[in-house]
Design a protein around this motif. Structure first.
Motif, PDB file in Angstrom:
ATOM      1  N   ALA A 184      15.530-119.230 -31.419  1.00 61.86           N
ATOM      2  CA  ALA A 184      16.849-118.990 -31.998  1.00 61.86           C
ATOM      3  C   ALA A 184      16.850-117.712 -32.834  1.00 61.86           C
ATOM      4  O   ALA A 184      15.824-117.299 -33.380  1.00 61.86           O
ATOM      5  N   SER A 185      18.020-117.112 -32.939  1.00 58.69           N
ATOM      6  CA  SER A 185      18.147-115.857 -33.673  1.00 58.69           C
ATOM      7  C   SER A 185      18.243-116.113 -35.173  1.00 58.69           C
ATOM      8  O   SER A 185      19.146-116.802 -35.641  1.00 58.69           O
ATOM      9  N   SER A 186      17.293-115.552 -35.921  1.00 59.05           N
ATOM     10  CA  SER A 186      17.352-115.707 -37.372  1.00 59.05           C
ATOM     11  C   SER A 186      18.512-114.918 -37.955  1.00 59.05           C
ATOM     12  O   SER A 186      18.960-115.189 -39.069  1.00 59.05           O
ATOM     13  N   ARG A 187      19.017-113.944 -37.203  1.00 59.07           N
ATOM     14  CA  ARG A 187      20.177-113.177 -37.665  1.00 59.07           C
ATOM     15  C   ARG A 187      21.389-114.092 -37.799  1.00 59.07           C
ATOM     16  O   ARG A 187      22.192-113.945 -38.732  1.00 59.07           O
ATOM     17  N   SER A 188      21.527-115.065 -36.901  1.00 55.46           N
ATOM     18  CA  SER A 188      22.633-116.012 -37.002  1.00 55.46           C
ATOM     19  C   SER A 188      22.558-116.777 -38.311  1.00 55.46           C
ATOM     20  O   SER A 188      23.574-117.018 -38.972  1.00 55.46           O
ATOM     21  N   LEU A 189      21.349-117.169 -38.695  1.00 56.93           N
ATOM     22  CA  LEU A 189      21.168-117.884 -39.955  1.00 56.93           C
ATOM     23  C   LEU A 189      21.611-117.019 -41.126  1.00 56.93           C
ATOM     24  O   LEU A 189      22.297-117.494 -42.043  1.00 56.93           O
TER      25      LEU A 189
ATOM     26  N   VAL B 221       0.777-126.530 -30.891  1.00 60.05           N
ATOM     27  CA  VAL B 221       2.014-127.300 -30.730  1.00 60.05           C
ATOM     28  C   VAL B 221       2.229-128.193 -31.952  1.00 60.05           C
ATOM     29  O   VAL B 221       3.333-128.272 -32.502  1.00 60.05           O
ATOM     30  N   LEU B 222       1.169-128.858 -32.385  1.00 57.55           N
ATOM     31  CA  LEU B 222       1.249-129.731 -33.558  1.00 57.55           C
ATOM     32  C   LEU B 222       1.693-128.959 -34.792  1.00 57.55           C
ATOM     33  O   LEU B 222       2.584-129.406 -35.535  1.00 57.55           O
ATOM     34  N   ARG B 223       1.083-127.802 -35.029  1.00 58.45           N
ATOM     35  CA  ARG B 223       1.443-127.019 -36.210  1.00 58.45           C
ATOM     36  C   ARG B 223       2.904-126.571 -36.161  1.00 58.45           C
ATOM     37  O   ARG B 223       3.598-126.589 -37.192  1.00 58.45           O
ATOM     38  N   LYS B 224       3.366-126.196 -34.985  1.00 56.56           N
ATOM     39  CA  LYS B 224       4.765-125.771 -34.862  1.00 56.56           C
ATOM     40  C   LYS B 224       5.715-126.954 -35.051  1.00 56.56           C
ATOM     41  O   LYS B 224       6.763-126.822 -35.694  1.00 56.56           O
ATOM     42  N   LEU B 225       5.359-128.102 -34.490  1.00 55.71           N
ATOM     43  CA  LEU B 225       6.192-129.286 -34.678  1.00 55.71           C
ATOM     44  C   LEU B 225       6.279-129.662 -36.154  1.00 55.71           C
ATOM     45  O   LEU B 225       7.343-130.036 -36.655  1.00 55.71           O
ATOM     46  N   ARG B 226       5.170-129.567 -36.850  1.00 54.17           N
ATOM     47  CA  ARG B 226       5.157-129.947 -38.261  1.00 54.17           C
ATOM     48  C   ARG B 226       5.950-128.990 -39.147  1.00 54.17           C
ATOM     49  O   ARG B 226       6.286-129.318 -40.277  1.00 54.17           O
ATOM     50  N   GLN B 227       6.272-127.816 -38.623  1.00 52.50           N
ATOM     51  CA  GLN B 227       7.137-126.906 -39.365  1.00 52.50           C
ATOM     52  C   GLN B 227       8.586-127.372 -39.351  1.00 52.50           C
ATOM     53  O   GLN B 227       9.382-126.955 -40.203  1.00 52.50           O
ATOM     54  N   VAL B 228       8.932-128.223 -38.383  1.00 47.62           N
ATOM     55  CA  VAL B 228      10.344-128.565 -38.197  1.00 47.62           C
ATOM     56  C   VAL B 228      10.640-130.055 -38.188  1.00 47.62           C
ATOM     57  O   VAL B 228      11.812-130.448 -38.231  1.00 47.62           O
TER      58      VAL B 228
ATOM     59  N   GLU C  24      12.194-121.898 -40.210  1.00 49.18           N
ATOM     60  CA  GLU C  24      11.947-122.592 -38.946  1.00 49.18           C
ATOM     61  C   GLU C  24      12.621-123.956 -38.914  1.00 49.18           C
ATOM     62  O   GLU C  24      13.197-124.363 -37.897  1.00 49.18           O
ATOM     63  N   GLN C  25      12.575-124.680 -40.025  1.00 49.64           N
ATOM     64  CA  GLN C  25      13.223-125.985 -40.094  1.00 49.64           C
ATOM     65  C   GLN C  25      14.733-125.851 -39.926  1.00 49.64           C
ATOM     66  O   GLN C  25      15.363-126.662 -39.246  1.00 49.64           O
ATOM     67  N   ILE C  26      15.298-124.836 -40.554  1.00 47.49           N
ATOM     68  CA  ILE C  26      16.747-124.624 -40.457  1.00 47.49           C
ATOM     69  C   ILE C  26      17.143-124.251 -39.031  1.00 47.49           C
ATOM     70  O   ILE C  26      18.100-124.816 -38.464  1.00 47.49           O
ATOM     71  N   LEU C  27      16.420-123.312 -38.434  1.00 46.76           N
ATOM     72  CA  LEU C  27      16.741-122.885 -37.070  1.00 46.76           C
ATOM     73  C   LEU C  27      16.616-124.043 -36.091  1.00 46.76           C
ATOM     74  O   LEU C  27      17.430-124.200 -35.177  1.00 46.76           O
ATOM     75  N   ASP C  28      15.606-124.880 -36.272  1.00 47.20           N
ATOM     76  CA  ASP C  28      15.407-126.012 -35.379  1.00 47.20           C
ATOM     77  C   ASP C  28      16.524-127.032 -35.537  1.00 47.20           C
ATOM     78  O   ASP C  28      17.058-127.552 -34.555  1.00 47.20           O
ATOM     79  N   ALA C  29      16.903-127.330 -36.768  1.00 42.50           N
ATOM     80  CA  ALA C  29      17.920-128.343 -37.020  1.00 42.50           C
ATOM     81  C   ALA C  29      19.305-127.891 -36.565  1.00 42.50           C
ATOM     82  O   ALA C  29      20.089-128.686 -36.030  1.00 42.50           O
ATOM     83  N   LEU C  30      19.623-126.609 -36.757  1.00 41.58           N
ATOM     84  CA  LEU C  30      20.983-126.134 -36.480  1.00 41.58           C
ATOM     85  C   LEU C  30      21.162-125.558 -35.086  1.00 41.58           C
ATOM     86  O   LEU C  30      22.242-125.674 -34.498  1.00 41.58           O
ATOM     87  N   TRP C  31      20.104-124.938 -34.555  1.00 40.05           N
ATOM     88  CA  TRP C  31      20.250-124.285 -33.257  1.00 40.05           C
ATOM     89  C   TRP C  31      19.348-124.871 -32.177  1.00 40.05           C
ATOM     90  O   TRP C  31      19.414-124.460 -31.032  1.00 40.05           O
ATOM     91  N   GLY C  32      18.497-125.803 -32.544  1.00 38.80           N
ATOM     92  CA  GLY C  32      17.747-126.531 -31.534  1.00 38.80           C
ATOM     93  C   GLY C  32      16.428-125.939 -31.116  1.00 38.80           C
ATOM     94  O   GLY C  32      15.711-126.530 -30.327  1.00 38.80           O
ATOM     95  N   ASP C  33      16.076-124.753 -31.636  1.00 33.35           N
ATOM     96  CA  ASP C  33      14.789-124.175 -31.269  1.00 33.35           C
ATOM     97  C   ASP C  33      14.369-123.183 -32.352  1.00 33.35           C
ATOM     98  O   ASP C  33      14.924-122.103 -32.475  1.00 33.35           O
TER      99      ASP C  33
END
Length: 222
Positions: A185-190, A60-67, A172-181
Motif C-alpha cells: 500500500a502507498s504510504s503517501r495515501s496515509l 513472514v512471521l516478523r511481518k505478520l507481527r508488525q500488523v 505498517e499496522q495502519i496500512l494493513d488495517a486500512l488498505w489491506g496490505d
C-alpha cells in the motif's frame, strides 16, 4: 474459528486441512508467504511452515507481527534450538516440530485461541480520549460535542489510533488495517488522510509523529 494453513507441501497441507475441519472449524491453505500476508485478516489463527518457496517463514512471521496479534503457531521440520528461539522471540505463540500428532496440534490451537479470547475481553463500542468521543457503532466522532466531518478512511484511522491511545501504532499496522496490505500500500495515501484528520480535529499535538515508527495519540484515555 477459521484457520489459515501456510504450507507448501501438498500432502501435509491436505492432512492439516482435514484435521482442522474434522473438529468443525474452517480451514484454508496457501503455499506462499506473500499470500499469507495478504489473507491473514480473514482468519482467527495461523499455522505457519518455515520452509516456504518465496520467503523464509521467520520473515513472514516478523511481518505478520508488525500488523496483527492473531495467534500464530509455527509447524516446521526445523528442530534446532536456534530456530525455536528465533521463532518464539519473533512472536510465535507456539512452536511445533514435524511430524506432530494431530490431536496435539488441535489441542495447541485451542489453547492459544482460548488465551487470546480471555485477553481480548469485551470490546466497548465507545472510545473516549481527552476531549475526543468516538461511537464505533454509529461511526461518529466528536471533539467537545463538535461532530467531525470525517471521511470513512479518516474515521477508521482515528478509531485505530484511539484504540491504542498512549501507545505507538506503526505505519505498517495502519496500512494493513486500512488498505489491506502493509507492504504494498502507498504510504503517501496515509500521509494525505492523516493531514486531513489533523486539520479536522483542530487539536495541535494530539496525534504525535514518532519518527521512523508510526503515530501515537498523546492524550491519556479517561
Amino acid at each position: 474459528m477459521d484457520v489459515l494453513i501456510v504450507e507448501d507441501d501438498d500432502s501435509m497441507a491436505a492432512a492439516l486441512t482435514a484435521a482442522v475441519k474434522s473438529t468443525g472449524h474452517g480451514a484454508d491453505r496457501v503455499s506462499r508467504g506473500s499470500d499469507a500476508l495478504l489473507r491473514h485478516r480473514d482468519f482467527d489463527v495461523i499455522l505457519l511452515d518455515l520452509g516456504l518457496p518465496d520467503m523464509d517463514g521467520l520473515e513472514v512471521l516478523r511481518k505478520l507481527r508488525q500488523v496483527t496479534q492473531c495467534p500464530i503457531l509455527i509447524l516446521t521440520a526445523r528442530d534446532d534450538e536456534r530456530s525455536v528461539v528465533l521463532g518464539l522471540r519473533s512472536g510465535a505463540d507456539d512452536y511445533l516440530v514435524k511430524p506432530v500428532k494431530l490431536v496435539e496440534l488441535l489441542a495447541r490451537i485451542e489453547a492459544v485461541t482460548r488465551r487470546t479470547r480471555l485477553l481480548d475481553g469485551r470490546k466497548d463500542p465507545h472510545l473516549h480520549v481527552g476531549e475526543l468521543d468516538i461511537d464505533l457503532d454509529r461511526r461518529v466522532a466528536a471533539v467537545a460535542e463538535r461532530v467531525l466531518p470525517l471521511t470513512a478512511t479518516e474515521f477508521d484511522l482515528l478509531a485505530l489510533l484511539a484504540r491504542h491511545a498512549g501507545s505507538v501504532v506503526t505505519r505498517e499496522q495502519i496500512l494493513d488495517a486500512l488498505w489491506g496490505d502493509a507492504f504494498l500500500a502507498s504510504s503517501r495515501s496515509l500521509d494525505v488522510h492523516l493531514t486531513g484528520l489533523r486539520s479536522k480535529l483542530q487539536l495541535p499535538g494530539f496525534i504525535v509523529n514518532v519518527r521512523g515508527v508510526g503515530y501515537r495519540i498523546e492524550a491519556d484515555p479517561r
